[in-house]
Write a protein that holds these residues in place. Structure first.
Motif, PDB file in Angstrom:
ATOM      1  N   ASP A 263      -8.025  48.948  67.546  1.00 41.57           N
ATOM      2  CA  ASP A 263      -8.746  49.791  68.489  1.00 41.57           C
ATOM      3  C   ASP A 263      -8.049  49.878  69.835  1.00 41.57           C
ATOM      4  OD1 ASP A 263      -9.239  47.276  69.527  1.00 41.57           O
ATOM      5  OD2 ASP A 263     -11.400  47.325  69.167  1.00 41.57           O
ATOM      6  N   LEU A 264      -6.958  49.134  70.031  1.00 42.15           N
ATOM      7  CA  LEU A 264      -6.165  49.277  71.245  1.00 42.15           C
ATOM      8  C   LEU A 264      -5.481  50.650  71.272  1.00 42.15           C
ATOM      9  CD1 LEU A 264      -5.675  47.161  73.525  1.00 42.15           C
ATOM     10  CD2 LEU A 264      -3.432  46.771  72.523  1.00 42.15           C
ATOM     11  N   MET A 265      -5.118  51.141  70.086  1.00 43.61           N
ATOM     12  CA  MET A 265      -4.458  52.437  69.959  1.00 43.61           C
ATOM     13  C   MET A 265      -5.467  53.538  69.642  1.00 43.61           C
ATOM     14  SD  MET A 265      -1.373  53.856  69.992  1.00 43.61           S
ATOM     15  CE  MET A 265      -1.420  55.640  70.206  1.00 43.61           C
ATOM     16  N   PHE A 266      -6.283  53.337  68.597  1.00 43.59           N
ATOM     17  CA  PHE A 266      -7.224  54.358  68.141  1.00 43.59           C
ATOM     18  C   PHE A 266      -8.611  53.744  67.971  1.00 43.59           C
ATOM     19  CE2 PHE A 266      -3.172  55.918  66.104  1.00 43.59           C
ATOM     20  CZ  PHE A 266      -3.010  57.006  66.942  1.00 43.59           C
ATOM     21  N   ASP A 267      -9.616  54.451  68.440  1.00 44.75           N
ATOM     22  CA  ASP A 267     -10.990  54.023  68.253  1.00 44.75           C
ATOM     23  C   ASP A 267     -11.312  53.958  66.753  1.00 44.75           C
ATOM     24  OD1 ASP A 267     -13.813  53.931  69.912  1.00 44.75           O
ATOM     25  OD2 ASP A 267     -14.067  54.792  67.907  1.00 44.75           O
ATOM     26  N   PRO A 268     -12.120  52.978  66.305  1.00 45.92           N
ATOM     27  CA  PRO A 268     -12.430  52.865  64.875  1.00 45.92           C
ATOM     28  C   PRO A 268     -13.123  54.083  64.286  1.00 45.92           C
ATOM     29  CG  PRO A 268     -13.012  50.843  66.030  1.00 45.92           C
ATOM     30  CD  PRO A 268     -12.658  51.849  67.073  1.00 45.92           C
ATOM     31  N   ASP A 269     -13.804  54.882  65.104  1.00 53.65           N
ATOM     32  CA  ASP A 269     -14.503  56.064  64.595  1.00 53.65           C
ATOM     33  C   ASP A 269     -13.643  57.326  64.623  1.00 53.65           C
ATOM     34  OD1 ASP A 269     -16.913  54.872  63.923  1.00 53.65           O
ATOM     35  OD2 ASP A 269     -17.689  55.020  65.957  1.00 53.65           O
ATOM     36  N   LEU A 270     -12.407  57.228  65.096  1.00 55.02           N
ATOM     37  CA  LEU A 270     -11.564  58.406  65.216  1.00 55.02           C
ATOM     38  C   LEU A 270     -11.125  58.898  63.842  1.00 55.02           C
ATOM     39  CD1 LEU A 270     -10.019  60.280  67.217  1.00 55.02           C
ATOM     40  CD2 LEU A 270      -8.071  58.729  66.943  1.00 55.02           C
ATOM     41  N   ALA A 271     -11.322  60.188  63.583  1.00 51.64           N
ATOM     42  CA  ALA A 271     -10.828  60.823  62.362  1.00 51.64           C
ATOM     43  C   ALA A 271      -9.642  61.726  62.718  1.00 51.64           C
ATOM     44  CB  ALA A 271     -11.933  61.626  61.685  1.00 51.64           C
ATOM     45  N   PHE A 272      -8.746  61.893  61.765  1.00 52.74           N
ATOM     46  CA  PHE A 272      -7.516  62.653  61.987  1.00 52.74           C
ATOM     47  C   PHE A 272      -7.595  64.008  61.278  1.00 52.74           C
ATOM     48  CE2 PHE A 272      -6.308  58.816  63.670  1.00 52.74           C
ATOM     49  CZ  PHE A 272      -4.959  58.691  63.963  1.00 52.74           C
ATOM     50  N   ASP A 273      -7.057  65.034  61.940  1.00 48.98           N
ATOM     51  CA  ASP A 273      -6.893  66.352  61.321  1.00 48.98           C
ATOM     52  C   ASP A 273      -5.426  66.532  60.959  1.00 48.98           C
ATOM     53  OD1 ASP A 273      -9.572  66.956  62.001  1.00 48.98           O
ATOM     54  OD2 ASP A 273      -8.946  67.643  63.980  1.00 48.98           O
ATOM     55  N   GLY A 274      -5.162  67.156  59.803  1.00 50.96           N
ATOM     56  CA  GLY A 274      -3.784  67.513  59.525  1.00 50.96           C
ATOM     57  C   GLY A 274      -3.306  67.144  58.148  1.00 50.96           C
ATOM     58  N   VAL A 275      -2.031  66.695  58.087  1.00 52.98           N
ATOM     59  CA  VAL A 275      -1.328  66.416  56.837  1.00 52.98           C
ATOM     60  C   VAL A 275      -0.803  64.987  56.902  1.00 52.98           C
ATOM     61  CG1 VAL A 275       0.570  67.102  55.323  1.00 52.98           C
ATOM     62  CG2 VAL A 275      -0.644  68.834  56.653  1.00 52.98           C
ATOM     63  N   TYR A 276      -0.988  64.245  55.812  1.00 54.15           N
ATOM     64  CA  TYR A 276      -0.590  62.838  55.775  1.00 54.15           C
ATOM     65  C   TYR A 276       0.040  62.525  54.425  1.00 54.15           C
ATOM     66  CZ  TYR A 276      -1.191  57.786  55.100  1.00 54.15           C
ATOM     67  OH  TYR A 276      -0.990  56.463  54.813  1.00 54.15           O
ATOM     68  N   GLY A 277       1.070  61.690  54.434  1.00 53.34           N
ATOM     69  CA  GLY A 277       1.704  61.274  53.190  1.00 53.34           C
ATOM     70  C   GLY A 277       2.060  59.803  53.226  1.00 53.34           C
ATOM     71  N   GLU A 278       2.068  59.169  52.054  1.00 47.63           N
ATOM     72  CA  GLU A 278       2.380  57.747  51.948  1.00 47.63           C
ATOM     73  C   GLU A 278       3.155  57.485  50.669  1.00 47.63           C
ATOM     74  OE1 GLU A 278      -0.024  53.594  51.130  1.00 47.63           O
ATOM     75  OE2 GLU A 278      -0.794  54.951  52.677  1.00 47.63           O
ATOM     76  N   ALA A 279       4.194  56.660  50.779  1.00 47.43           N
ATOM     77  CA  ALA A 279       4.963  56.210  49.622  1.00 47.43           C
ATOM     78  C   ALA A 279       4.820  54.701  49.511  1.00 47.43           C
ATOM     79  CB  ALA A 279       6.427  56.604  49.758  1.00 47.43           C
ATOM     80  N   ASN A 280       4.179  54.256  48.434  1.00 41.91           N
ATOM     81  CA  ASN A 280       4.006  52.837  48.175  1.00 41.91           C
ATOM     82  C   ASN A 280       5.235  52.349  47.407  1.00 41.91           C
ATOM     83  OD1 ASN A 280       3.260  50.292  47.167  1.00 41.91           O
ATOM     84  ND2 ASN A 280       1.094  50.840  47.196  1.00 41.91           N
ATOM     85  N   ILE A 281       6.206  51.815  48.128  1.00 46.17           N
ATOM     86  CA  ILE A 281       7.466  51.424  47.513  1.00 46.17           C
ATOM     87  C   ILE A 281       7.255  50.315  46.490  1.00 46.17           C
ATOM     88  CG2 ILE A 281       9.828  50.693  47.969  1.00 46.17           C
ATOM     89  CD1 ILE A 281       9.012  53.406  49.195  1.00 46.17           C
ATOM     90  N   THR A 282       6.313  49.427  46.755  1.00 45.66           N
ATOM     91  CA  THR A 282       6.031  48.347  45.819  1.00 45.66           C
ATOM     92  C   THR A 282       5.628  48.889  44.459  1.00 45.66           C
ATOM     93  OG1 THR A 282       5.323  46.914  47.630  1.00 45.66           O
ATOM     94  CG2 THR A 282       4.584  46.320  45.422  1.00 45.66           C
ATOM     95  N   ARG A 283       4.754  49.870  44.455  1.00 46.69           N
ATOM     96  CA  ARG A 283       4.315  50.435  43.189  1.00 46.69           C
ATOM     97  C   ARG A 283       5.428  51.236  42.516  1.00 46.69           C
ATOM     98  NH1 ARG A 283      -0.909  54.411  42.146  1.00 46.69           N
ATOM     99  NH2 ARG A 283      -0.675  54.505  39.875  1.00 46.69           N
ATOM    100  N   ILE A 284       6.201  51.946  43.315  1.00 48.61           N
ATOM    101  CA  ILE A 284       7.283  52.743  42.747  1.00 48.61           C
ATOM    102  C   ILE A 284       8.311  51.848  42.065  1.00 48.61           C
ATOM    103  CG2 ILE A 284       9.199  54.273  43.335  1.00 48.61           C
ATOM    104  CD1 ILE A 284       7.460  55.394  45.582  1.00 48.61           C
ATOM    105  N   LEU A 285       8.658  50.709  42.680  1.00 51.94           N
ATOM    106  CA  LEU A 285       9.653  49.802  42.120  1.00 51.94           C
ATOM    107  C   LEU A 285       9.066  48.850  41.096  1.00 51.94           C
ATOM    108  CD1 LEU A 285      11.679  48.881  45.347  1.00 51.94           C
ATOM    109  CD2 LEU A 285      12.173  50.652  43.656  1.00 51.94           C
ATOM    110  N   GLY A 286       7.731  48.731  41.077  1.00 52.32           N
ATOM    111  CA  GLY A 286       7.106  47.811  40.139  1.00 52.32           C
ATOM    112  C   GLY A 286       7.351  46.356  40.466  1.00 52.32           C
ATOM    113  N   ASN A 287       7.512  46.041  41.734  1.00 52.51           N
ATOM    114  CA  ASN A 287       7.766  44.674  42.177  1.00 52.51           C
ATOM    115  C   ASN A 287       6.577  44.186  42.988  1.00 52.51           C
ATOM    116  OD1 ASN A 287       8.681  42.279  43.273  1.00 52.51           O
ATOM    117  ND2 ASN A 287      10.723  43.058  43.781  1.00 52.51           N
ATOM    118  N   ASP A 288       5.879  43.173  42.468  1.00 54.32           N
ATOM    119  CA  ASP A 288       4.667  42.678  43.123  1.00 54.32           C
ATOM    120  C   ASP A 288       4.933  41.493  44.044  1.00 54.32           C
ATOM    121  OD1 ASP A 288       3.181  44.578  41.823  1.00 54.32           O
ATOM    122  OD2 ASP A 288       2.751  43.287  40.097  1.00 54.32           O
ATOM    123  N   ASP A 289       6.209  41.138  44.253  1.00 52.26           N
ATOM    124  CA  ASP A 289       6.501  39.990  45.104  1.00 52.26           C
ATOM    125  C   ASP A 289       6.206  40.273  46.574  1.00 52.26           C
ATOM    126  OD1 ASP A 289       7.304  38.558  42.921  1.00 52.26           O
ATOM    127  OD2 ASP A 289       9.437  39.044  43.154  1.00 52.26           O
TER     128      ASP A 289
END
Length: 590
Positions: A263-289
C-alpha cells in the motif's frame, strides 16, 4: 441392466429355476426380487425405480416362459397355491451381485442423468462462481493540536472549481483542507459482489459491482449519511482473462491490481484499467525448485479530449496519459516451509507532470483556456510538489488589480523503482509469521531544474520559508530564496503474525477462531509516488507522511471477522500536519 445379475443368479439356482419354469414362468425370479429390494433398502435406487425394475423383470420372465420347452416329468411339481419357492443364494454371491448392480445402476444414472445432482443444472451454471463481501466500519479521524491552519490547499477543489486568483489582490479565498476538527465514529459500509465465468476452458470473464461515494479510483466506502438517500453502485471490475498457452496469461479490461506491491505504492482497493500480461517461467520450464515470473501492462490514465481548447479555433494535440509497468518476481520455498519472495518493478507514469503554458491573455475574455490547463493532476490528494500551470500575459490587465487566475500541476515526473521482499515462516497449521519490506525511488524527481524558467513553474509546496517577514518568498527568488525540502524516496516495513487470510484489510475469508496481528512503519517522501494512488487511509491519503500502523482481526465464525486498526502519521517536511485514524470493522464474505 439385469443381465449380469440374472446370469449370476442362474449359476447358483439352476436346478430350482428349471423345476419351476413351467409353473412360475410368468413371475420374475425371486432372487431378482430380493436383489431389487436390497437396492431400494441401500438407497441405490428410489422406490419408483425399483418398481420399474420389477416390471421389466416380469416382462422378461413372460418372454422366457413363452419360449421354454415343456417340463420333464422328473421336474418338481409347481408349489401349492399361495406358496413362494425361494432359491438359496450364498452371502458371498449376494455381495458380489449387489456390488455389480451398484456399479451398473450408477453407470446408467450417469448416462441418463437421473441420479447425478451436479448434472441437474445446465452446463453453464457449473462454470460460474459468485463471490461477495460486506464491511461495516466505524472510522474516526483525530487531528494534531499543533497542526497548521489554512496552510494545506485542497488541490482537487482548487482545480475542479478554478481557476483561482493567487495574486492576493482580488480577495478570493482559496480552498483548504481541514487540519483541526476531529471527525468521530463516521459510519461506512462497503458492499461488493462479483461473478467469474469460465469460457472455453482457457478464458474467464469477471465482473464486480461495488459501493462508493464518488467515482474516484480508490475508496469503495459509502458513508451512511445524506438523509437516508440510496447508495451509489459502480462497476469496479469488468475483464476477460485468458491462458494463451500454459504459463502465459493476459487480461483486458478493468481488474484488481495484478502486480506484487504494497500500500506504499498502490492502495489495496485500487483497480487497474488496460492490458496486462504475465509469463510464469516456472510453469513454462516445468521446474518447481523456484518460482520466477515476469509481468507487465499498459494502463491508460487519461485520454486527452479531441476538442481542446473548446473556445479556440486552433486545437491542440496531446499525448494520452498512461502507466507502463514491468515487473520480475523470484521466489523459493525452503525446508520447513520457509518461503522467500523478491520482486522488482518499474512504474512509468507518462505525461503526468505539469508544464508552464504559453503566454496566456485571460483579461480580454472571461472564459480563456490556456495551453496547458489540461495537465492538472488526476484525483490529487496531498503531498506532491505543485506548481502553477499558467504563464499569464498581463498586457491588458488592470494595473490596479492584476489578477492571476491559476490552476495547479505536478512539478515532477514519476518513474518509480519499486522493490519488494518478503519472508514467511510457518508456526503451526494455521499460524504464520511474515515480514515484508518495500523500497521506492522516483527517477523523475528533478529539483536541480526547479528554476529553469525563473519563478515560472517554480515549486510552491514543500517549501521552507527562511524569511518569516516575507510569506510570498519563493524558491527561485533572485536573493534570499526559500528552501525546497521535498524528497523522492519511501520505504515500508510490515510484520504480520497469524492466519494469512487476515493479513490484508480486504475480503477476509477465514475459518472460525482464526486471528492475526499486523504492524507496519511507513516513510513516504513528498514525490516518491503520485499522491493520487497510494494508501488512502494512512494520514487520510497522500505522500509526505511517516508513521506506524497497528491492528488485528479475529474470526468468531467462518468468514465473519472483527478487526481494528490504528494509523498514526505526521508530516516529514513542510508545516505540521498529524492525523491519526481509527478503524473498527465487521466483515462478512462468501
Amino acid at each position: 441392466m439385469l443381465t449380469t445379475s440374472l446370469c449370476a443368479a442362474v449359476l447358483v439356482t439352476a436346478p430350482a429355476f428349471g423345476q419351476e419354469a413351467q409353473g412360475q414362468a410368468a413371475q420374475p425370479d425371486s432372487a431378482v426380487a430380493t436383489m431389487v429390494k436390497l437396492l431400494v433398502e441401500e438407497g441405490i435406487v428410489s422406490p419408483e425405480k425399483g418398481q420399474a425394475l420389477m416390471r421389466r423383470a416380469e416382462a422378461e420372465a413372460a418372454q422366457r416362459a413363452a419360449s421354454a420347452p415343456p417340463a420333464r416329468s422328473a421336474e418338481l411339481a409347481p408349489p401349492p397355491a399361495g406358496a413362494v419357492r425361494v432359491p438359496y443364494v450364498p452371502e458371498t454371491v449376494r455381495a458380489q451381485i449387489k456390488d455389480e448392480l451398484r456399479q451398473e445402476v450408477l453407470a446408467q444414472a450417469r448416462t441418463e442423468r437421473w441420479a447425478a445432482p451436479d448434472e441437474a443444472a445446465p452446463d453453464w451454471t457449473r462454470n460460474i462462481q459468485i463471490h461477495g463481501d460486506f464491511r461495516f466500519r466505524s472510522a474516526s479521524h483525530f487531528y494534531g493540536r499543533d497542526n497548521a491552519v489554512a496552510h494545506y490547499t485542497d488541490v482537487a477543489a482548487f482545480n475542479n472549481n478554478g481557476p483561482y486568483d493567487v495574486s492576493g489582490f482580488g480577495g478570493q479565498l482559496l480552498p483548504t483542507l481541514n487540519t483541526t476538527r476531529d471527525k468521530r465514529n463516521n459510519m461506512q459500509v462497503r458492499g461488493r459482489i462479483g461473478i467469474e465465468a469460465k469460457v472455453a476452458d482457457r478464458f474467464t470473464l469477471g465482473f464486480q459491482l461495488a459501493t462508493g461515494d464518488d467515482p474516484g479510483p480508490i475508496s469503495t466506502n459509502s458513508s451512511l449519511t445524506g438523509g437516508f438517500r440510496k447508495r451509489d453502485v459502480w462497476i469496479q471490475n469488468a475483464y476477460v482473462k485468458g491462458e494463451l498457452v500454459p504459463g502465459v496469461t493476459a487480461m483486458l479490461g478493468r481488474f484488481d491490481n495484478p502486480l506484487r506491491s504494497t500500500d506504499l505504492m498502490f492502495d489495496p482497493d485500487l483497480a487497474f484499467d488496460g492490458v496486462y500480461g504475465e509469463a510464469n517461467i516456472t510453469r513454462i520450464l516445468g521446474n518447481d525448485d523456484f518460482r520466477f515470473a515476469v509481468r507487465g501492462g499498459a494502463f491508460p490514465l487519461q485520454f486527452e479530449p479531441e476538442n481542446f481548447p473548446e473556445t479556440s479555433v486552433g486545437k491542440r494535440n496531446w499525448r494520452d496519459r498512461y502507466l507502463f509497468t514491468a515487473q520480475a518476481e523470484l521466489g523459493k520455498t525452503f525446508g520447513g516451509g520457509i518461503d522467500v519472495n523478491v520482486s522488482a518493478a518499474y512504474h512509468n507514469f507518462t505525461y503526468l507532470r505539469g508544464h508552464v503554458s504559453e503566454p496566456c491573455d485571460v483579461f480580454s475574455a472571461s472564459n480563456v483556456e490556456c495551453s496547458t490547463d489540461l495537465l492538472r493532476p488526476l484525483w490529487p490528494s496531498k503531498g506532491n510538489t505543485l506548481m502553477y500551470l499558467r504563464d499569464i500575459d498581463f498586457t491588458y490587465a488592470d494595473p490596479a488589480n492584476p489578477l492571476d487566475p491559476q490552476y495547479l500541476g505536478l512539478k515532477y515526473a514519476y518513474r518509480v523503482l519499486d522493490l519488494n521482499a518478503s519472508v514467511s515462516v510457518p508456526i503451526s497449521e494455521r499460524v504464520q509469521a511474515r515480514l515484508t519490506g518495500n523500497f521506492l525511488h522516483n527517477f523523475g524527481f528533478d529539483p536541480k531544474n526547479n528554476c529553469l524558467r525563473g519563478n515560472q513553474g517554480a515549486p510552491i509546496t514543500n517549501v521552507e520559508i527562511t524569511d518569516p517577514t516575507n510569506p510570498r518568498q519563493g524558491v527561485c527568488d533572485a536573493t534570499n530564496p526559500a528552501r525546497f525540502v521535498g524528497g523522492n524516496e519511501g520505504y515500508g516495513i510490515y510484520l504480520s503474525i497469524g492466519d494469512p487470510a487476515l493479513f490484508s484489510v480486504n475480503p477476509r475469508r477465514a475459518k472460525r477462531g482464526s486471528w492475526a496481528f499486523n504492524a507496519a512503519y511507513k516513510y513516504l517522501e513528498s514525490d516518491a509516488v503520485p499522491d493520487s494512488f497510494t494508501d488512502s487511509d494512512f494520514r487520510l491519503g497522500g505522500t509526505n507522511a511517516k508513521g506506524f500502523v497497528i491492528g488485528g482481526a479475529w474470526a468468531p465464525f467462518n468468514n465473519v471477522t472483527i478487526g481494528g486498526r490504528w494509523l498514526s502519521a505526521g508530516e516529514i517536511v513542510d508545516a505540521p500536519l498529524r492525523i491519526d485514524v481509527l478503524h473498527l470493522d465487521l466483515g462478512l464474505a462468501f
